[in-house]
Design a protein around this motif. Structure first.
Motif, short mmCIF file in Angstrom:
data_model
loop_
_atom_site.label_atom_id
_atom_site.label_comp_id
_atom_site.label_asym_id
_atom_site.label_seq_id
_atom_site.Cartn_x
_atom_site.Cartn_y
_atom_site.Cartn_z
N ALA A 30 90.41 1.05 40.86
CA ALA A 30 89.43 0.01 40.53
C ALA A 30 88.02 0.59 40.64
N THR A 42 91.13 3.26 45.46
CA THR A 42 92.55 3.31 45.18
C THR A 42 93.30 3.39 46.51
N ALA A 152 89.12 -0.66 35.24
CA ALA A 152 90.35 -0.41 35.99
C ALA A 152 91.32 0.38 35.14
N GLU A 160 95.91 -3.95 34.08
CA GLU A 160 94.46 -3.69 34.09
C GLU A 160 93.68 -4.99 33.83
N MET A 163 93.44 -6.83 37.02
CA MET A 163 92.48 -6.19 37.93
C MET A 163 91.05 -6.60 37.59
N ALA A 185 87.61 -4.90 44.99
CA ALA A 185 88.34 -3.72 44.51
C ALA A 185 89.72 -3.63 45.17
N TRP A 189 93.24 -3.80 43.22
CA TRP A 189 94.32 -2.80 43.32
C TRP A 189 95.66 -3.51 43.53
#
Length: 257
Positions: A30, A42, A152, A160, A163, A185, A189
């Motif tokens: 992210a 991450t 993302a 994605e 995200m 973030a 994830w």
């Protein structure tokens, strides 16, 4: 041996299916702008996944570690050559991805006699303000997309999208502070990973990604994985703007229990 257009198309289809199946197990990345810079996050087991490329540029991705390393080294070499031949201000994410990295990945994907790259990569460039920050996502076929505010990469395009919903909520009006960016973030994830591994989520819809469900999933994952987060600091007085966040900076956003 003579290849027909049918053979080529079949080969590309098989390569696409093979790569996408391999990428499904990857740990998402992210990226988000915050008021003091740019953040990448991450979760990983042992090997580092987020790296500085050059001054205001950083990089992370999922896929084959050896392919990511080739991209990382290629990006660093190109950026330093650009900085030496021109000036550091001329080293941009657009030139690194568009001129140096994407063409090689595109050639490898189309060359049916050699192995393609198994990667989805995310590049970030810090501007003078959050409005000037840039993200580039780069796919295994060499195609790339430019984004503002957040980006993302995950095991599937649908993951994605989930995200991005977490990174940029509908009620978001301005760039968040670092703690809020970290929280978003981390949630992003979890949403991206859950969307890939839980086949029921597509039927249940986005609303099923509740705070409680994401926190529970994160608690499970953090038993085996650790959070890796790095920033490009817009206001630092240090020469180097890239910095990996310390454990004590990340701990406040981790789920309790």
């Amino acid at each position: 041996m003579v290849y027909t257009p049918y053979d080529f198309n079949e080969s590309v289809r098989h390569r696409t299916e093979y790569i996408e199946e391999r990428l499904r197990d990857g740990s998402p990345v992210a990226g988000i702008s915050y008021d003091g810079g740019v953040l990448l996050l991450t979760l990983r087991r042992t090997q580092r996944k987020i790296f500085e490329i050059y001054d205001r540029l950083m990089f992370a991705g999922l896929g084959n570690q050896s392919d990511l390393e080739i991209i990382r080294v290629g990006a660093i070499d190109f950026a330093h050559q650009e900085g030496y031949a021109r000036s550091p201000d001329d080293v941009t994410i657009q030139r690194v991805v568009g001129f140096a990295i994407s063409p090689g990945i595109k050639r490898a994907f189309g060359d049916v006699l050699n192995a393609p790259f198994v990667v989805r990569a995310l590049f970030a460039e810090m501007g003078k303000t959050p409005e000037e920050d840039l993200f580039y996502t780069l796919n295994y076929d060499g195609e790339f997309v430019s984004l503002n505010w957040a980006a993302a990469v995950a095991g599937t395009p649908e993951a994605e999208e989930q995200m991005i919903r977490q990174l940029v909520p509908e009620n978001a009006e301005s760039a968040p502070d670092l703690q809020t960016a970290l929280h978003r973030a981390l949630r992003a994830w979890a949403a991206g990973r859950l969307w890939v591994i839980d086949a029921h989520l597509e039927e249940e819809g986005t609303e099923s990604l509740s705070e409680e469900r994401i926190a529970s999933f994160l608690r499970e994952q953090l038993q085996d994985l650790q959070v890796e987060a790095a920033i490009l600091d817009r206001f630092t007085k240090r020469e180097r703007k890239f910095r990996l966040l310390k454990e004590e900076e990340i701990r406040p956003v981790l789920p309790e229990g």
